[in-house]
Design an enzyme around this catalytic site. Structure first.
Site, mmCIF file in Angstrom:
data_model
loop_
_atom_site.group_PDB
_atom_site.id
_atom_site.type_symbol
_atom_site.label_atom_id
_atom_site.label_comp_id
_atom_site.label_asym_id
_atom_site.label_seq_id
_atom_site.Cartn_x
_atom_site.Cartn_y
_atom_site.Cartn_z
ATOM 1 N N ASN A 154 -14.432 -44.673 37.993
ATOM 2 C CA ASN A 154 -13.049 -44.716 38.504
ATOM 3 C C ASN A 154 -12.140 -45.476 37.537
ATOM 4 O OD1 ASN A 154 -13.822 -47.366 38.877
ATOM 5 N ND2 ASN A 154 -13.274 -47.480 41.048
ATOM 6 N N GLU A 204 -11.442 -53.208 40.343
ATOM 7 C CA GLU A 204 -11.215 -51.930 40.999
ATOM 8 C C GLU A 204 -9.730 -51.562 40.973
ATOM 9 O OE1 GLU A 204 -13.759 -50.346 41.215
ATOM 10 O OE2 GLU A 204 -15.188 -50.934 42.761
ATOM 11 N N HIS A 252 -12.761 -48.491 36.184
ATOM 12 C CA HIS A 252 -12.765 -49.949 36.259
ATOM 13 C C HIS A 252 -13.424 -50.574 35.032
ATOM 14 C CE1 HIS A 252 -16.790 -50.153 38.757
ATOM 15 N NE2 HIS A 252 -17.060 -50.227 37.464
ATOM 16 N N ASP A 264 -19.520 -59.882 35.456
ATOM 17 C CA ASP A 264 -19.502 -59.813 36.915
ATOM 18 C C ASP A 264 -20.886 -59.980 37.523
ATOM 19 O OD1 ASP A 264 -20.515 -57.354 36.027
ATOM 20 O OD2 ASP A 264 -18.713 -56.236 36.554
HETATM 21 C C1 GLP Z 1 -20.720 -51.415 36.769
HETATM 22 C C2 GLP Z 1 -20.281 -52.649 36.012
HETATM 23 C C3 GLP Z 1 -19.278 -52.301 34.951
HETATM 24 C C4 GLP Z 1 -19.785 -51.146 34.125
HETATM 25 C C5 GLP Z 1 -19.971 -49.946 34.998
HETATM 26 C C6 GLP Z 1 -20.400 -48.686 34.234
HETATM 27 O O1 GLP Z 1 -19.831 -51.019 37.732
HETATM 28 N N1 GLP Z 1 -19.702 -53.653 36.857
HETATM 29 O O2 GLP Z 1 -19.058 -53.433 34.124
HETATM 30 O O3 GLP Z 1 -18.870 -50.847 33.109
HETATM 31 O O4 GLP Z 1 -20.974 -50.302 35.934
HETATM 32 O O5 GLP Z 1 -21.730 -48.444 34.448
HETATM 33 P P1 GLP Z 1 -22.599 -47.323 33.785
HETATM 34 O O6 GLP Z 1 -22.752 -47.704 32.343
HETATM 35 O O7 GLP Z 1 -23.900 -47.394 34.516
HETATM 36 O O8 GLP Z 1 -21.878 -46.043 33.948
#
Ligand code: GLP
Length: 247
Positions: A117, A124, A119, A48
């Site tokens: 959440n 989402e 995702h 993404d």
């Molecule tokens: C972002 C990314 C996700 C990732 C998530 C978790 O939202 N788009 O792909 O899994 O962060 O992030 P963190 O590892 O900082 O908790």
């Protein structure tokens, strides 16, 4: 990941971003250096990117990948793909991104983190399990979680992102979900053991043919069948060999 690259030097690796992945990429670089694994032929596709954030902006996921992985492994940048969040036609960019994944032969190994959440990528709540790469509005919760990169201000986080779909992720031949920390314990339990629901898009991974979940003790603390998982993983030769190196 290093073993998969040794077995297939032109592996198609699906990459994730976020704080969890910083440690994963550090470890990968260490192993790749120590074992002389050549990433020159590896092709990557990121999950993404924020809409409106240019690739050379230090808040972009392209910049993140440069910093934590691409520059450190000496990767051929022509082999690296991150959706372009400033493409003039984002719908066309999404279609082209799917086409380039297909042209590469599909994703061999998809690395995933878990949003708080539930995702995966930026899919989402209520993202369809057959969804493809597309523009996705970000949930307020996600904008709060990711505010650190935007000066701590959730309102400064872009309102939309371009993300691989759940359907795209499910087509990867193998997937690895990495989850760490007490703050992810409840959502990991819902993801792994809860009912499959588009409200928690990570639950779609229960439908994946070959998905590994790697969690630290804190993140795993609310799983109800931990003893069984510990035992079961030791029956898998690849994982047993790895766990034996930790004992
Ligand atoms: C972002 C990314 C996700 C990732 C998530 C978790 O939202 N788009 O792909 O899994 O962060 O992030 P963190 O590892 O900082 O908790």
């Amino acid at each position: 990941m290093a073993d998969r690259v040794k077995a297939k030097p032109d592996l198609v690796l699906g990459c994730a971003t976020g704080r969890t992945m910083e440690g994963i990429y550090d470890a990968l670089v260490t192993v790749a250096d120590a074992e002389g694994v050549d990433f020159g032929g590896v092709r990557t596709f990121n999950l993404d990117e924020y809409v409106g954030i240019a690739p050379d902006d230090e808040r972009s996921y392209r910049h993140y990948m440069e910093r934590y992985l691409f520059s450190r492994l000496g990767m051929d940048r022509a082999n690296t793909h991150v959706p372009n969040g400033v493409a003039p036609d984002l719908a066309a960019e999404a279609v082209a991104y799917e086409a380039s994944i297909r042209a590469a032969g599909g994703i061999d190994l998809q690395l995933l983190g878990l949003g708080s959440n539930g995702h995966i990528g930026f899919n989402e709540p209520l993202s369809g399990f057959r969804s493809r790469t597309r523009v996705q509005p970000l949930a307020p919760h996600t904008r709060e979680q990711n505010a650190a990169m935007f000066g701590g201000d959730p309102d400064a986080v872009p309102t939309t992102a371009i993300t691989m779909g759940v359907g795209t992720i499910l087509e990867a031949r193998e997937a690895v979900l990495v989850v760490t920390g007490e703050h992810k314990a409840e959502i990991l339990a819902r993801t792994v053991e809860g009912p499959i629901s588009a409200l928690v898009t990570g639950t779609a991974l229960q439908l994946h043919a070959r998905c590994h979940v790697i969690a630290d003790e804190a993140a795993a603390s609310q799983l109800s069948l931990s003893d069984y998982y510990r035992d079961a993983v030791r029956h898998q030769p690849e994982w047993r060999a790895y766990l034996d190196t930790l004992d």
